[in-house]
Write a protein that holds these residues in place. Structure first.
Motif, mmCIF file in Angstrom:
data_model
loop_
_atom_site.group_PDB
_atom_site.id
_atom_site.type_symbol
_atom_site.label_atom_id
_atom_site.label_comp_id
_atom_site.label_asym_id
_atom_site.label_seq_id
_atom_site.Cartn_x
_atom_site.Cartn_y
_atom_site.Cartn_z
ATOM 1 N N LEU A 128 -3.608 7.336 2.016
ATOM 2 C CA LEU A 128 -3.731 6.518 0.718
ATOM 3 C C LEU A 128 -3.110 5.171 0.757
ATOM 4 N N VAL A 129 -3.954 4.084 0.607
ATOM 5 C CA VAL A 129 -3.518 2.775 0.527
ATOM 6 C C VAL A 129 -3.744 2.082 -0.958
ATOM 7 N N LYS A 130 -2.520 1.773 -1.568
ATOM 8 C CA LYS A 130 -2.740 1.296 -2.988
ATOM 9 C C LYS A 130 -2.253 -0.098 -3.040
ATOM 10 N N ARG A 131 -2.488 -0.938 -4.000
ATOM 11 C CA ARG A 131 -2.007 -2.468 -4.150
ATOM 12 C C ARG A 131 -0.651 -2.036 -4.977
ATOM 13 N N THR A 132 0.353 -3.106 -4.965
ATOM 14 C CA THR A 132 1.286 -3.246 -5.915
ATOM 15 C C THR A 132 0.913 -3.228 -7.186
ATOM 16 N N GLY A 133 1.637 -2.464 -8.236
ATOM 17 C CA GLY A 133 1.047 -2.463 -9.539
ATOM 18 C C GLY A 133 0.074 -1.763 -10.267
ATOM 19 N N THR B 109 0.773 4.306 1.296
ATOM 20 C CA THR B 109 1.185 3.007 1.634
ATOM 21 C C THR B 109 0.978 1.894 0.623
ATOM 22 N N VAL B 110 1.914 1.453 0.077
ATOM 23 C CA VAL B 110 1.873 0.256 -1.163
ATOM 24 C C VAL B 110 2.051 -0.846 -0.546
ATOM 25 N N ASN C 161 8.483 -0.075 -2.452
ATOM 26 C CA ASN C 161 9.317 1.097 -1.993
ATOM 27 C C ASN C 161 9.153 2.351 -2.413
ATOM 28 N N GLN C 162 7.739 2.536 -2.878
ATOM 29 C CA GLN C 162 7.232 4.140 -3.192
ATOM 30 C C GLN C 162 6.407 4.158 -1.753
#
Lengths: 111, 115
Positions: free
Chosen positions: B11-16, B113-114, B84-85
């Motif tokens: 999974l790839v996500k954006r900060t926030g 991955t953030v 950091n998550q």
């Protein structure tokens, strides 16, 4: 102090040799104990439970020493396929049977 | 065989962003756990649940919440993802019944991955 501690290794082991390593735990009320194996980028899988009297499963022997609060794992006649990280797991027996993991001991078996 | 299934392998996500990680087990286990695993730090317990709608904080609950509305499903929520998550997240389940063994069974893990 960590609740469950292991020597991170790596233990470099010649094929066919015997290797043993320990895991110490801090909670004297801990009720059950396990050894898990984890291969690189995979999930941990149960290797064996650890019983009070000690137990053996093929080339693997697990021991529990409640007085000194440690468990041990011994691998005889090491195979190349035994290369992995071995995780010590302690069930503290609280509500939900909280499982606490050690940091793992890396074992590398070499020809 | 016990099966613990996590909804995503990668999974790839954006900060926030708000992130949901889902875990389902098919063995009617009472206990479910969420761990994260980072190099050099081992598996660290985020939250666990020993019954429907019950939850207990683990060692590193900050920045996370959980939901257990049904016995077979345990969701981990990152309210506002931060870099950091970025980690490997592992779900596990176990039984309370000694006669069936109390060891934990793991899902295959979600590598988050953030960015």
């Amino acid at each position: 102090r960590k609740e469950v501690e292991q020597d991170p290794g790596p233990f470099n082991v010649p094929e066919g040799a015997t290797v043993a390593f320990n895991c110490t735990y801090s909670n004297s009320a801990s009720q059950s104990f396990f050894w898990y194996r984890q291969d690189c980028r995979k999930e941990p899988k149960l290797l064996m439970s650890v019983y009070s009297s000690g137990n053996e499963d093929g080339r693997f022997t697990a021991q529990l020493n409640r007085a000194s609060q440690y468990i041990s794992l011994l691998i005889r006649d090491s195979k190349l396929s035994d290369s992995a990280t071995y995780l010590c797991v302690v069930n503290e027996g609280a509500a939900g049977n909280k499982l606490t993991f050690g940091g793992g001991t890396r074992v590398l078996v070499k020809p | 065989d016990v099966k613990v299934t996590q909804s995503s392998r990668y999974l790839v996500k954006r900060t926030g962003e708000k992130v949901f990680l889902e875990c389902v087990q098919d063995m009617d286990h009472e206990n479910m756990f969420w761990y994260r695993q980072d190099p050099g730090l081992g598996l660290r317990l985020i939250y666990f649940s020993y019954d429907v709608k019950m939850k207990e904080k683990g060692d590193i609950p900050e920045g996370y919440s959980v939901s257990r509305e049904k016995k077979e499903r345990f969701s981990l929520i990152l309210e506002s993802a931060s870099t950091n998550q970025t980690s490997m997240y592992l779900c596990a389940s176990s039984s309370d019944k000694p006669e069936s063994g109390t060891e934990a069974f793991f899902g295959q893990g979600t590598r988050l991955t953030v960015v």
